[in-house]
Write an enzyme that holds these catalytic residues in place. Structure first.
Site, PDB file in Angstrom:
ATOM      1  N   LYS A 217      -4.303  -2.154  31.810  1.00 40.83           N
ATOM      2  CA  LYS A 217      -3.405  -2.813  30.715  1.00 40.83           C
ATOM      3  C   LYS A 217      -3.803  -2.377  29.413  1.00 40.83           C
ATOM      4  O   LYS A 217      -4.833  -2.353  29.006  1.00 40.83           O
ATOM      5  CB  LYS A 217      -4.166  -4.550  30.927  1.00 40.83           C
ATOM      6  CG  LYS A 217      -3.307  -5.382  29.956  1.00 40.83           C
ATOM      7  CD  LYS A 217      -3.773  -6.703  30.188  1.00 40.83           C
ATOM      8  CE  LYS A 217      -3.013  -7.505  29.431  1.00 40.83           C
ATOM      9  NZ  LYS A 217      -3.107  -8.873  29.490  1.00 40.83           N
ATOM     10  N   LYS A 269       0.428  -2.076  33.195  1.00 39.21           N
ATOM     11  CA  LYS A 269       1.059  -2.937  32.356  1.00 39.21           C
ATOM     12  C   LYS A 269       1.009  -2.507  30.624  1.00 39.21           C
ATOM     13  O   LYS A 269      -0.256  -2.283  30.603  1.00 39.21           O
ATOM     14  CB  LYS A 269       0.510  -4.354  32.380  1.00 39.21           C
ATOM     15  CG  LYS A 269       0.916  -5.646  31.470  1.00 39.21           C
ATOM     16  CD  LYS A 269       0.224  -6.776  31.803  1.00 39.21           C
ATOM     17  CE  LYS A 269       0.729  -7.820  30.586  1.00 39.21           C
ATOM     18  NZ  LYS A 269      -0.046  -9.135  30.713  1.00 39.21           N
ATOM     19  N   SER A 295       7.015  -9.085  28.443  1.00 38.63           N
ATOM     20  CA  SER A 295       8.250  -9.833  27.632  1.00 38.63           C
ATOM     21  C   SER A 295       8.931  -9.040  26.601  1.00 38.63           C
ATOM     22  O   SER A 295      10.021  -9.335  26.303  1.00 38.63           O
ATOM     23  CB  SER A 295       7.219 -11.226  26.947  1.00 38.63           C
ATOM     24  OG  SER A 295       6.207 -10.633  25.929  1.00 38.63           O
ATOM     25  N   TYR A 334      10.521 -11.145  34.523  1.00 40.22           N
ATOM     26  CA  TYR A 334      11.274 -12.451  34.203  1.00 40.22           C
ATOM     27  C   TYR A 334      12.642 -12.495  34.593  1.00 40.22           C
ATOM     28  O   TYR A 334      13.109 -13.707  34.623  1.00 40.22           O
ATOM     29  CB  TYR A 334      11.113 -12.751  32.651  1.00 40.22           C
ATOM     30  CG  TYR A 334       9.754 -12.646  32.014  1.00 40.22           C
ATOM     31  CD1 TYR A 334       9.097 -13.823  32.375  1.00 40.22           C
ATOM     32  CD2 TYR A 334       9.151 -11.621  31.427  1.00 40.22           C
ATOM     33  CE1 TYR A 334       7.567 -13.866  31.979  1.00 40.22           C
ATOM     34  CE2 TYR A 334       7.895 -11.543  31.137  1.00 40.22           C
ATOM     35  CZ  TYR A 334       7.062 -12.562  31.312  1.00 40.22           C
ATOM     36  OH  TYR A 334       5.601 -12.578  30.887  1.00 40.22           O
TER      37      TYR A 334
END
Ligand code: PBG
Length: 348
Positions: A217, A269, A295, A334
């Protein structure tokens, strides 16, 4: 290869150049001529089962609350969250990944381990609603629950205390398992987090609960809209624990450690800007690989599409396809439910 005939006094005409190249024998375009040919030659296909939907639930809400920087995504109430997971199951996606937004935060993130805390209560709701029809993943991190917004607890001098944080993560894993999570997803990038969580779950007889390790990450600008979504209080950044976006090799070290500590899946990520890392991890990993289309990746496409600068559906499909092609077995996005509906439409 077109070559100039040796010793030729005149240059080739364009038509002679084509004739000399004899392009007719090898024609990759042959497999692109019809939709059926293209379909038959496709290397990677998307399926709803590849997709996981991240969801936000906020304590005390009476109506779902839009998130300005993530148009189309909301903070759910406990009730609207139940409806969202039913819809996700009907769409055929594999799972959901839950994030909680509490009303009160403190130095140690007490709400994260309170069985009545927003995330644990929502996990119980979701498990009651869909049972085993979806994989219920719980974000295991303190940043939504701490008043300072860091992913761990702090030392007196304000730095993030790795090993004291591990104690909190272990407590959080037990609370999330108890609440009904099938899988806990430690996202805080503390050293040793996977091993400690595995040990404490096993010690409690919860060897059935899997660990999805955020292994690689990166400290990314692309988490900006998420911080609105969880009303992050963070000042500063997470560079002392999340990875430097410049580092490719180091991702393999993190992945190897997490697998050795017992990770059931490893994650990269963000996804889109780290496809090289994802491909490396997919080649090296002995466990399934997840990638999180975060996002900021979502916001960039939505913003461009809203301006009419990109075809929204094609941009979404191509971005997720790229993540799958790079090697992700599952994609947190999403757009999971909307994309799943499109995929089903395309099969008809
Ligand atoms: C931390 C966490 C973050 C995201 C998922 N888990 C934010 C951060 O590390 O600052 C970001 C997800 C996204 O941007 O969509 N618990």
């Amino acid at each position: 290869m077109t070559t100039h005939p040796a010793g030729s006094p005149t240059p080739l005409t364009p038509a002679d150049a084509v004739a000399a190249a004899r392009p007719g024998r090898v024609r990759p375009r042959r497999l692109r001529g019809t939709a059926a040919l293209r379909r038959s030659a496709t290397e990677v296909r998307l399926h709803p089962a590849d997709l996981i939907l991240p969801l936000f639930v906020k304590e005390g809400l009476t109506e779902p609350q839009p998130i300005a920087s993530m148009p189309g995504v909301v903070q759910h109430t406990r009730d609207s969250l139940r409806r969202a997971v039913v819809e996700a199951a009907a769409a055929g996606i594999s799972g959901v990944n839950l994030f909680g937004v509490p009303l009160v935060r403190d130095a140690t993130g007490s709400g994260a381990t309170d069985p009545d805390g927003v995330l644990n209560a929502a996990l119980a709701d979701v498990r009651a609603e869909v049972g085993d029809a979806l994989v219920i993943q719980a974000d295991l991190c303190l940043d939504e629950f701490t008043d300072h917004g860091h992913c761990g607890v702090l030392t007196a001098d304000g730095s993030v205390d790795n090993d004291a944080t591990l104690v909190r993560y272990a407590e959080m894993a037990l609370a999330q398992a108890e609440a009904g999570a099938h899988m806990v997803a430690p996202s805080g990038m503390m050293d040793g987090q996977v091993g400690v969580i595995r040990d404490v779950l096993d010690g409690a007889g919860r060897d059935d609960v899997a660990v999805l390790a955020y292994a690689a990450k990166f400290a990314s600008v692309l988490y900006g809209p998420f911080r609105d979504a969880v009303e992050s209080t963070l000042e500063g950044d997470r560079r002392t624990y999340q990875m430097d976006p410049a580092n490719r090799r180091e991702a393999l070290r993190e992945v190897a450690l997490d697998i050795a500590e017992g990770a059931d899946l490893v994650m990269v990520k963000p996804a889109g800007a780290f496809l090289d890392v994802l491909a490396d991890v997919a080649a090296a990993s002995t466990v399934p690989v997840a990638a999180y289309q975060v996002s900021g990746e979502y916001a960039m496409v939505e913003a461009a599409a809203a301006q009419g600068w990109l075809d929204r559906r094609r941009a979404i499909t191509e971005s997720v396809l790229g993540i799958r092609r790079a090697g992700a077995d599952q994609v947190l996005t999403y757009w999971a439910v909307e994309l799943a509906h499109w995929l089903r439409e395309e099969w008809r």
